[in-house]
Design a protein around this motif. Sequence first.
Motif, PDB file in Angstrom:
ATOM      1  N   LEU A   5       0.844  -1.378  -0.227  1.00 29.39           N
ATOM      2  CA  LEU A   5       0.073  -0.233  -0.131  1.00 29.39           C
ATOM      3  C   LEU A   5       0.622   0.857   0.345  1.00 29.39           C
ATOM      4  O   LEU A   5       0.871   2.224  -0.417  1.00 29.39           O
ATOM      5  CB  LEU A   5      -0.948  -0.237   0.975  1.00 29.39           C
ATOM      6  CG  LEU A   5      -2.173  -0.997   0.893  1.00 29.39           C
ATOM      7  CD1 LEU A   5      -2.824  -0.896   2.624  1.00 29.39           C
ATOM      8  CD2 LEU A   5      -2.589  -1.192   0.155  1.00 29.39           C
ATOM      9  N   LEU A   6       2.089   1.363   0.793  1.00 27.63           N
ATOM     10  CA  LEU A   6       2.948   2.350   0.456  1.00 27.63           C
ATOM     11  C   LEU A   6       3.275   2.299  -0.948  1.00 27.63           C
ATOM     12  O   LEU A   6       3.848   3.763  -1.078  1.00 27.63           O
ATOM     13  CB  LEU A   6       4.254   1.867   1.750  1.00 27.63           C
ATOM     14  CG  LEU A   6       4.246   1.964   2.822  1.00 27.63           C
ATOM     15  CD1 LEU A   6       4.535   2.163   4.082  1.00 27.63           C
ATOM     16  CD2 LEU A   6       3.434   3.753   2.915  1.00 27.63           C
ATOM     17  N   MET A   7       3.863   1.848  -1.931  1.00 26.86           N
ATOM     18  CA  MET A   7       4.357   1.651  -2.824  1.00 26.86           C
ATOM     19  C   MET A   7       3.175   1.904  -3.550  1.00 26.86           C
ATOM     20  O   MET A   7       3.318   3.299  -4.428  1.00 26.86           O
ATOM     21  CB  MET A   7       4.803   0.181  -3.083  1.00 26.86           C
ATOM     22  CG  MET A   7       5.644  -0.607  -2.623  1.00 26.86           C
ATOM     23  SD  MET A   7       7.544   0.755  -2.886  1.00 26.86           S
ATOM     24  CE  MET A   7       7.394   1.503  -0.986  1.00 26.86           C
ATOM     25  N   ALA A   8       1.522   1.697  -3.068  1.00 24.73           N
ATOM     26  CA  ALA A   8       0.559   2.112  -4.425  1.00 24.73           C
ATOM     27  C   ALA A   8       0.207   3.590  -3.825  1.00 24.73           C
ATOM     28  O   ALA A   8      -0.229   4.484  -5.202  1.00 24.73           O
ATOM     29  CB  ALA A   8      -0.925   1.750  -3.849  1.00 24.73           C
ATOM     30  N   LEU A   9       0.623   4.173  -3.056  1.00 24.32           N
ATOM     31  CA  LEU A   9       0.255   5.389  -2.054  1.00 24.32           C
ATOM     32  C   LEU A   9       1.514   6.613  -3.315  1.00 24.32           C
ATOM     33  O   LEU A   9       1.276   7.559  -3.252  1.00 24.32           O
ATOM     34  CB  LEU A   9       0.593   5.717  -1.029  1.00 24.32           C
ATOM     35  CG  LEU A   9       0.897   6.995   0.160  1.00 24.32           C
ATOM     36  CD1 LEU A   9      -0.621   7.691  -1.044  1.00 24.32           C
ATOM     37  CD2 LEU A   9       0.677   7.100   1.240  1.00 24.32           C
ATOM     38  N   THR A  10       3.171   5.900  -3.390  1.00 18.92           N
ATOM     39  CA  THR A  10       3.995   5.985  -3.604  1.00 18.92           C
ATOM     40  C   THR A  10       3.942   7.146  -5.222  1.00 18.92           C
ATOM     41  O   THR A  10       4.566   7.519  -5.244  1.00 18.92           O
ATOM     42  CB  THR A  10       5.081   5.827  -3.706  1.00 18.92           C
ATOM     43  OG1 THR A  10       5.780   5.384  -1.967  1.00 18.92           O
ATOM     44  CG2 THR A  10       6.594   6.436  -3.476  1.00 18.92           C
ATOM     45  N   ALA A  11       3.266   6.124  -6.106  1.00 20.77           N
ATOM     46  CA  ALA A  11       2.973   5.756  -7.632  1.00 20.77           C
ATOM     47  C   ALA A  11       1.843   7.371  -7.341  1.00 20.77           C
ATOM     48  O   ALA A  11       1.843   8.311  -8.403  1.00 20.77           O
ATOM     49  CB  ALA A  11       2.763   4.144  -7.528  1.00 20.77           C
ATOM     50  N   ALA A  12       0.903   7.286  -6.180  1.00 23.36           N
ATOM     51  CA  ALA A  12      -0.430   7.779  -6.746  1.00 23.36           C
ATOM     52  C   ALA A  12       0.467   9.430  -6.751  1.00 23.36           C
ATOM     53  O   ALA A  12      -0.393  10.139  -7.398  1.00 23.36           O
ATOM     54  CB  ALA A  12      -1.433   7.306  -5.491  1.00 23.36           C
ATOM     55  N   VAL A  13       1.124   9.849  -6.052  1.00 18.55           N
ATOM     56  CA  VAL A  13       1.283  11.069  -5.344  1.00 18.55           C
ATOM     57  C   VAL A  13       2.421  11.398  -6.716  1.00 18.55           C
ATOM     58  O   VAL A  13       1.901  12.818  -7.313  1.00 18.55           O
ATOM     59  CB  VAL A  13       2.214  10.931  -3.906  1.00 18.55           C
ATOM     60  CG1 VAL A  13       2.825  12.263  -3.506  1.00 18.55           C
ATOM     61  CG2 VAL A  13       1.318  10.722  -2.690  1.00 18.55           C
ATOM     62  N   VAL A  14       3.408  10.736  -7.064  1.00 15.01           N
ATOM     63  CA  VAL A  14       4.338  11.065  -7.808  1.00 15.01           C
ATOM     64  C   VAL A  14       2.894  11.454  -9.169  1.00 15.01           C
ATOM     65  O   VAL A  14       3.123  11.929  -9.913  1.00 15.01           O
ATOM     66  CB  VAL A  14       5.143   9.865  -8.535  1.00 15.01           C
ATOM     67  CG1 VAL A  14       5.816   9.899  -9.894  1.00 15.01           C
ATOM     68  CG2 VAL A  14       5.781   9.545  -6.984  1.00 15.01           C
ATOM     69  N   SER A  15       2.485  10.100  -9.415  1.00 14.47           N
ATOM     70  CA  SER A  15       1.697  10.200 -10.190  1.00 14.47           C
ATOM     71  C   SER A  15       0.434  11.161 -10.801  1.00 14.47           C
ATOM     72  O   SER A  15       0.442  12.466 -11.854  1.00 14.47           O
ATOM     73  CB  SER A  15       0.439   9.274 -10.550  1.00 14.47           C
ATOM     74  OG  SER A  15      -0.390   9.018 -12.041  1.00 14.47           O
ATOM     75  N   TYR A  16       0.267  11.913  -9.680  1.00 19.02           N
ATOM     76  CA  TYR A  16      -0.983  13.366  -9.359  1.00 19.02           C
ATOM     77  C   TYR A  16      -0.390  14.423  -9.634  1.00 19.02           C
ATOM     78  O   TYR A  16      -0.671  15.646 -10.145  1.00 19.02           O
ATOM     79  CB  TYR A  16      -1.484  13.417  -8.151  1.00 19.02           C
ATOM     80  CG  TYR A  16      -2.755  14.036  -8.091  1.00 19.02           C
ATOM     81  CD1 TYR A  16      -3.840  13.907  -8.201  1.00 19.02           C
ATOM     82  CD2 TYR A  16      -2.051  15.132  -6.983  1.00 19.02           C
ATOM     83  CE1 TYR A  16      -4.619  15.193  -8.011  1.00 19.02           C
ATOM     84  CE2 TYR A  16      -2.984  16.653  -6.942  1.00 19.02           C
ATOM     85  CZ  TYR A  16      -4.311  16.222  -7.598  1.00 19.02           C
ATOM     86  OH  TYR A  16      -5.329  16.884  -7.310  1.00 19.02           O
ATOM     87  N   THR A  17       0.942  14.470  -8.767  1.00 13.47           N
ATOM     88  CA  THR A  17       1.370  15.594  -8.941  1.00 13.47           C
ATOM     89  C   THR A  17       2.068  15.914 -10.151  1.00 13.47           C
ATOM     90  O   THR A  17       2.479  16.708 -11.213  1.00 13.47           O
ATOM     91  CB  THR A  17       3.293  15.123  -8.038  1.00 13.47           C
ATOM     92  OG1 THR A  17       2.481  15.897  -6.721  1.00 13.47           O
ATOM     93  CG2 THR A  17       3.792  16.995  -8.101  1.00 13.47           C
TER      94      THR A  17
END
Length: 370
Positions: A5-17
């Motif tokens: 889930l932390l890896m998914a969150l990392t991907a989400a934050v980077v992608s959103y930004t």
Amino acid sequence: MIMYLLMALTAAVVSYTATWGARLIGNRLQLFLPIRSRDMHSTPVSRLGGVAIFLGVLVALIVASQSFFVQDIYRSNFAPWGVLAGAGVIVLVGMVDDLVDLRWWVKLIGQVAAALIVAVWGVRMTIVPFVPEPVYLENETVSIVLTAFLIVTTMNAFNFIDGLDGLAAGVAIIGGSAFFLTAYWVHRTAIILDRSDLATLLTAVLVGSCVGFLPHNWFPSKIFMGDSGAMLIGLVMASAGIVSTGQITSGLYDRANGIPTIIPILLPFAVVFLPLLDFGMAVVRRTARGKSPWSADRGHLHHKLLDIGYSHRMAVILLYLWTAVLSFGGLALAIFPWQIVLPIDILAAGAMAVVTAWPYLRRSNTDTAT
């Protein structure tokens, strides 16, 4: 679960930004293709979103290689980097196509090149699941060719379904979540020392990256993922499915309560069923008309839903629901006895069929009454 889930969150934050940056660059430099007759938007929109999705996947996989638990996936295993290399190539090909509209055969060559990179240095089909016994692919060339074919097919399937705002990203999120939960559950309940899994990681970072992108892409879309994003989703999803398929002789899926021998191939198929169905229908339709299978038209599933009366948003939501029924129905087969799940899945699919056809049925009844 926490590390995934932390890896998914990392991907989400980077992608959103990164999507903000892609929107800014695309709009400022006016990196737009002319609006085509089959397009559903009336104003120019940048197609650089796939680059942002890729950055989310890229950063998350690099972080994972240095993180507790999931770094075990990388130990003496080049497969994650092979998948990432293939993803980089297909995003580059897709980005060029989104900017200059490549000929279909040029894009196909790029797809084959990316798929071969994954097949040679990433993941590879070694087993074809059949009942009662799987078929082993002992010939390396056959294994590579079959892997590349599956990846290219899945890439085109997602590319074909990417026709409405939020559709491809949402389908990837829903289907990928079901795939993630299945892969995680199978490894979590197995009696093994190392429970880390590449398929689980790939689906986690893909879902996370699409979650970060979707707010920008929801109707009315401010940016499109373009061919780069759609083909990236197909490549990563296919790679995760190939990893799971290769695990059927490991005993992991023997612990499933459903139909263990075919679960690894059944669930990926269920996840991408709608894109594959749309792709298959498009190939048959265009070939029957004497055209190239890659020639564009306005006959996709989402177009048909709009034609029978659904709004843009409702057509997308309806396809989300179909994806949920199919993918989570496959997930249920891995967890619960198939004798219980299968009738429920059939009833759910039947109910969705009625809901899908309701505008057409209502209009037919009205026409008959008058």
